[in-house]
Motif scaffolding. Structure first.
Motif, PDB file in Angstrom:
ATOM      1  N   PRO A 158       0.825  -1.210   0.000  1.00 46.20           N
ATOM      2  CA  PRO A 158       0.000   0.000   0.000  1.00 46.20           C
ATOM      3  C   PRO A 158       0.866   1.271   0.000  1.00 46.20           C
ATOM      4  O   PRO A 158       1.882   1.346   0.686  1.00 46.20           O
ATOM      5  CB  PRO A 158      -0.807  -0.116   1.297  1.00 46.20           C
ATOM      6  N   GLY A 159       0.450   2.219  -0.810  1.00 47.11           N
ATOM      7  CA  GLY A 159       1.146   3.494  -0.908  1.00 47.11           C
ATOM      8  C   GLY A 159       2.327   3.510  -1.849  1.00 47.11           C
ATOM      9  O   GLY A 159       2.977   4.545  -2.005  1.00 47.11           O
ATOM     10  N   THR A 160       2.618   2.381  -2.503  1.00 42.34           N
ATOM     11  CA  THR A 160       3.781   2.321  -3.401  1.00 42.34           C
ATOM     12  C   THR A 160       3.402   2.102  -4.863  1.00 42.34           C
ATOM     13  O   THR A 160       4.281   1.887  -5.695  1.00 42.34           O
ATOM     14  CB  THR A 160       4.755   1.196  -2.976  1.00 42.34           C
ATOM     15  N   GLY A 161       2.130   2.143  -5.195  1.00 39.89           N
ATOM     16  CA  GLY A 161       1.692   1.857  -6.557  1.00 39.89           C
ATOM     17  C   GLY A 161       2.395   2.685  -7.615  1.00 39.89           C
ATOM     18  O   GLY A 161       2.701   2.188  -8.699  1.00 39.89           O
ATOM     19  N   GLY A 162       2.691   3.935  -7.303  1.00 42.23           N
ATOM     20  CA  GLY A 162       3.369   4.802  -8.259  1.00 42.23           C
ATOM     21  C   GLY A 162       4.729   4.287  -8.681  1.00 42.23           C
ATOM     22  O   GLY A 162       5.209   4.596  -9.776  1.00 42.23           O
ATOM     23  N   ASN A 163       5.348   3.484  -7.834  1.00 41.66           N
ATOM     24  CA  ASN A 163       6.661   2.919  -8.158  1.00 41.66           C
ATOM     25  C   ASN A 163       6.577   1.815  -9.208  1.00 41.66           C
ATOM     26  O   ASN A 163       7.611   1.384  -9.726  1.00 41.66           O
ATOM     27  CB  ASN A 163       7.321   2.334  -6.906  1.00 41.66           C
ATOM     28  N   TYR A 164       5.377   1.332  -9.495  1.00 42.60           N
ATOM     29  CA  TYR A 164       5.206   0.181 -10.383  1.00 42.60           C
ATOM     30  C   TYR A 164       4.542   0.526 -11.716  1.00 42.60           C
ATOM     31  O   TYR A 164       4.292  -0.362 -12.521  1.00 42.60           O
ATOM     32  CB  TYR A 164       4.414  -0.920  -9.667  1.00 42.60           C
ATOM     33  N   LEU A 165       4.274   1.793 -11.938  1.00 41.91           N
ATOM     34  CA  LEU A 165       3.574   2.184 -13.169  1.00 41.91           C
ATOM     35  C   LEU A 165       4.392   1.845 -14.413  1.00 41.91           C
ATOM     36  O   LEU A 165       3.859   1.301 -15.380  1.00 41.91           O
ATOM     37  CB  LEU A 165       3.222   3.667 -13.139  1.00 41.91           C
ATOM     38  N   ALA A 166       5.662   2.170 -14.406  1.00 37.99           N
ATOM     39  CA  ALA A 166       6.505   1.926 -15.583  1.00 37.99           C
ATOM     40  C   ALA A 166       6.685   0.437 -15.852  1.00 37.99           C
ATOM     41  O   ALA A 166       6.914   0.035 -16.992  1.00 37.99           O
ATOM     42  CB  ALA A 166       7.862   2.602 -15.418  1.00 37.99           C
ATOM     43  N   ALA A 167       6.568  -0.387 -14.807  1.00 35.83           N
ATOM     44  CA  ALA A 167       6.767  -1.836 -14.957  1.00 35.83           C
ATOM     45  C   ALA A 167       5.472  -2.584 -15.269  1.00 35.83           C
ATOM     46  O   ALA A 167       5.498  -3.809 -15.431  1.00 35.83           O
ATOM     47  CB  ALA A 167       7.377  -2.404 -13.681  1.00 35.83           C
ATOM     48  N   TYR A 168       4.362  -1.860 -15.378  1.00 39.64           N
ATOM     49  CA  TYR A 168       3.083  -2.535 -15.639  1.00 39.64           C
ATOM     50  C   TYR A 168       3.193  -3.282 -16.965  1.00 39.64           C
ATOM     51  O   TYR A 168       3.481  -2.691 -18.009  1.00 39.64           O
ATOM     52  CB  TYR A 168       1.953  -1.509 -15.669  1.00 39.64           C
ATOM     53  N   PRO A 169       2.972  -4.594 -16.968  1.00 41.08           N
ATOM     54  CA  PRO A 169       3.278  -5.429 -18.147  1.00 41.08           C
ATOM     55  C   PRO A 169       2.162  -5.486 -19.198  1.00 41.08           C
ATOM     56  O   PRO A 169       1.550  -6.531 -19.427  1.00 41.08           O
ATOM     57  CB  PRO A 169       3.540  -6.797 -17.520  1.00 41.08           C
ATOM     58  N   TRP A 170       1.917  -4.373 -19.872  1.00 42.77           N
ATOM     59  CA  TRP A 170       0.898  -4.337 -20.922  1.00 42.77           C
ATOM     60  C   TRP A 170       1.070  -5.472 -21.933  1.00 42.77           C
ATOM     61  O   TRP A 170       0.077  -6.118 -22.300  1.00 42.77           O
ATOM     62  CB  TRP A 170       0.916  -2.986 -21.647  1.00 42.77           C
ATOM     63  N   PRO A 171       2.292  -5.753 -22.424  1.00 34.73           N
ATOM     64  CA  PRO A 171       2.435  -6.817 -23.434  1.00 34.73           C
ATOM     65  C   PRO A 171       1.963  -8.189 -22.945  1.00 34.73           C
ATOM     66  O   PRO A 171       1.477  -8.991 -23.731  1.00 34.73           O
ATOM     67  CB  PRO A 171       3.940  -6.841 -23.733  1.00 34.73           C
ATOM     68  N   LEU A 172       2.088  -8.448 -21.657  1.00 38.26           N
ATOM     69  CA  LEU A 172       1.660  -9.727 -21.098  1.00 38.26           C
ATOM     70  C   LEU A 172       0.174  -9.976 -21.365  1.00 38.26           C
ATOM     71  O   LEU A 172      -0.232 -11.096 -21.676  1.00 38.26           O
ATOM     72  CB  LEU A 172       1.959  -9.749 -19.596  1.00 38.26           C
ATOM     73  N   THR A 173      -0.622  -8.924 -21.277  1.00 37.32           N
ATOM     74  CA  THR A 173      -2.070  -9.090 -21.488  1.00 37.32           C
ATOM     75  C   THR A 173      -2.357  -9.492 -22.930  1.00 37.32           C
ATOM     76  O   THR A 173      -3.169 -10.376 -23.180  1.00 37.32           O
ATOM     77  CB  THR A 173      -2.837  -7.802 -21.157  1.00 37.32           C
ATOM     78  N   LEU A 174      -1.697  -8.840 -23.846  1.00 41.19           N
ATOM     79  CA  LEU A 174      -1.922  -9.130 -25.270  1.00 41.19           C
ATOM     80  C   LEU A 174      -1.398 -10.511 -25.639  1.00 41.19           C
ATOM     81  O   LEU A 174      -2.054 -11.259 -26.373  1.00 41.19           O
ATOM     82  CB  LEU A 174      -1.271  -8.046 -26.120  1.00 41.19           C
ATOM     83  N   ASP A 175      -0.231 -10.859 -25.112  1.00 39.28           N
ATOM     84  CA  ASP A 175       0.304 -12.211 -25.346  1.00 39.28           C
ATOM     85  C   ASP A 175      -0.715 -13.266 -24.894  1.00 39.28           C
ATOM     86  O   ASP A 175      -0.976 -14.246 -25.595  1.00 39.28           O
ATOM     87  CB  ASP A 175       1.612 -12.430 -24.587  1.00 39.28           C
ATOM     88  N   GLU A 176      -1.290 -13.051 -23.720  1.00 38.86           N
ATOM     89  CA  GLU A 176      -2.241 -14.013 -23.171  1.00 38.86           C
ATOM     90  C   GLU A 176      -3.524 -14.045 -23.984  1.00 38.86           C
ATOM     91  O   GLU A 176      -4.072 -15.114 -24.247  1.00 38.86           O
ATOM     92  CB  GLU A 176      -2.524 -13.674 -21.706  1.00 38.86           C
ATOM     93  N   ALA A 177      -4.019 -12.889 -24.413  1.00 41.01           N
ATOM     94  CA  ALA A 177      -5.248 -12.845 -25.224  1.00 41.01           C
ATOM     95  C   ALA A 177      -5.064 -13.597 -26.537  1.00 41.01           C
ATOM     96  O   ALA A 177      -6.011 -14.213 -27.046  1.00 41.01           O
ATOM     97  CB  ALA A 177      -5.650 -11.393 -25.493  1.00 41.01           C
ATOM     98  N   GLU A 178      -3.857 -13.562 -27.078  1.00 42.52           N
ATOM     99  CA  GLU A 178      -3.605 -14.229 -28.357  1.00 42.52           C
ATOM    100  C   GLU A 178      -3.404 -15.737 -28.197  1.00 42.52           C
ATOM    101  O   GLU A 178      -3.351 -16.447 -29.207  1.00 42.52           O
ATOM    102  CB  GLU A 178      -2.414 -13.574 -29.053  1.00 42.52           C
ATOM    103  N   ARG A 179      -3.351 -16.241 -26.991  1.00 41.16           N
ATOM    104  CA  ARG A 179      -3.225 -17.686 -26.767  1.00 41.16           C
ATOM    105  C   ARG A 179      -4.562 -18.402 -26.888  1.00 41.16           C
ATOM    106  O   ARG A 179      -4.595 -19.616 -27.013  1.00 41.16           O
ATOM    107  CB  ARG A 179      -2.625 -17.949 -25.392  1.00 41.16           C
ATOM    108  N   PHE A 180      -5.642 -17.666 -26.814  1.00 41.04           N
ATOM    109  CA  PHE A 180      -6.969 -18.290 -26.872  1.00 41.04           C
ATOM    110  C   PHE A 180      -7.256 -18.791 -28.269  1.00 41.04           C
ATOM    111  O   PHE A 180      -6.909 -18.275 -29.252  1.00 41.04           O
ATOM    112  CB  PHE A 180      -8.069 -17.316 -26.455  1.00 41.04           C
TER     113      PHE A 180
END
Length: 180
Positions: A158-180
C-alpha cells in the motif's frame, strides 16, 4: 468489408488505477499485431485517461455508457483485456453486478465464450482480503484468465503503486489474449 478481411476486435476495458494513463501503449501493441481496438472505460477511469488521444489512436469513441437507441453498435469483441483492473471492478464483476457499461460487457463475456484476460493493479492489503480472493477464484472457474501472482504481476505494498507504473506489463495481457 468481407468476413475474411475483418480484423480481430479487441475490447480494452480500463479501470481507474495508476497505469490507466498509459493504456495507449497497449493500443499501439495491439495495432501492431493487427487488432482493431475499442476502449471501454469505467466511469471513474475517464479521469485517468486522455479520451481525445485514445479516440484519435483507435479511430473509435471511448465508450463508458450504454449506447442510445439508434446509435451504432460497437463491433463484436473477439477478445477482451481488462487492464488495469481494480479491486472494485473485479469484486463487482464476480458478484454479478452490472451497474456500468464496462461491467455489463464483462457480465456477458463468459456466457458468450469471449476470451477475457485481466491484469489487476491492486495493493497487498486489498489482494489479501477474502472477498477479493473469492472473486479471483470464481472468475477463474468461469474461464477468465487473471494474471496475478508469481511470474505474472504481483500486488504492491500500500502506498507504493506509483513505483510500479513503468513496470506494468501491458504486453503480457496481449500475449495471453492471443493464446486463446
Amino acid at each position: 468489408m468481407t468476413e475474411p478481411d475483418r480484423r480481430r476486435v479487441l475490447y480494452v476495458i480500463v479501470c481507474a488505477a495508476g497505469p490507466a494513463g498509459d493504456v495507449g501503449k497497449l493500443v499501439t501493441l495491439a495495432h501492431q499485431r493487427g487488432w482493431n481496438v475499442q476502449i471501454i472505460a469505467t466511469p471513474s477511469a475517464l479521469d485517468f485517461i486522455d479520451v481525445p488521444a485514445l479516440e484519435a489512436q483507435t479511430g473509435h469513441p471511448v465508450r463508458s455508457q450504454y449506447r442510445k437507441p439508434g446509435e451504432p453498435r460497437s463491433p463484436k469483441a473477439d477478445a477482451i483485456i481488462v487492464a488495469p483492473a481494480t479491486y472494485n471492478t473485479i469484486n463487482k464483476w464476480a458478484a454479478g453486478i452490472s451497474d456500468t457499461y464496462a461491467l455489463g460487457i464483462l457480465a456477458e463475456a463468459p456466457g458468450l465464450g469471449i476470451p477475457v484476460v485481466v491484469l489487476p493493479f491492486v495493493n497487498t492489503a486489498l489482494a489479501g482480503r477474502h472477498p477479493f480472493q473469492r472473486s479471483i477464484t470464481d472468475l477463474r472457474a468461469e474461464g477468465v484468465r487473471i494474471l496475478l501472482g508469481p511470474g505474472e504481476f504481483e500486488p504492491h505494498t500500500p502506498g507504493t503503486g506509483g513505483n510500479y507504473l513503468a513496470a506494468y506489463p501491458w504486453p503480457l495481457t496481449l500475449d495471453e489474449a492471443e493464446r486463446f
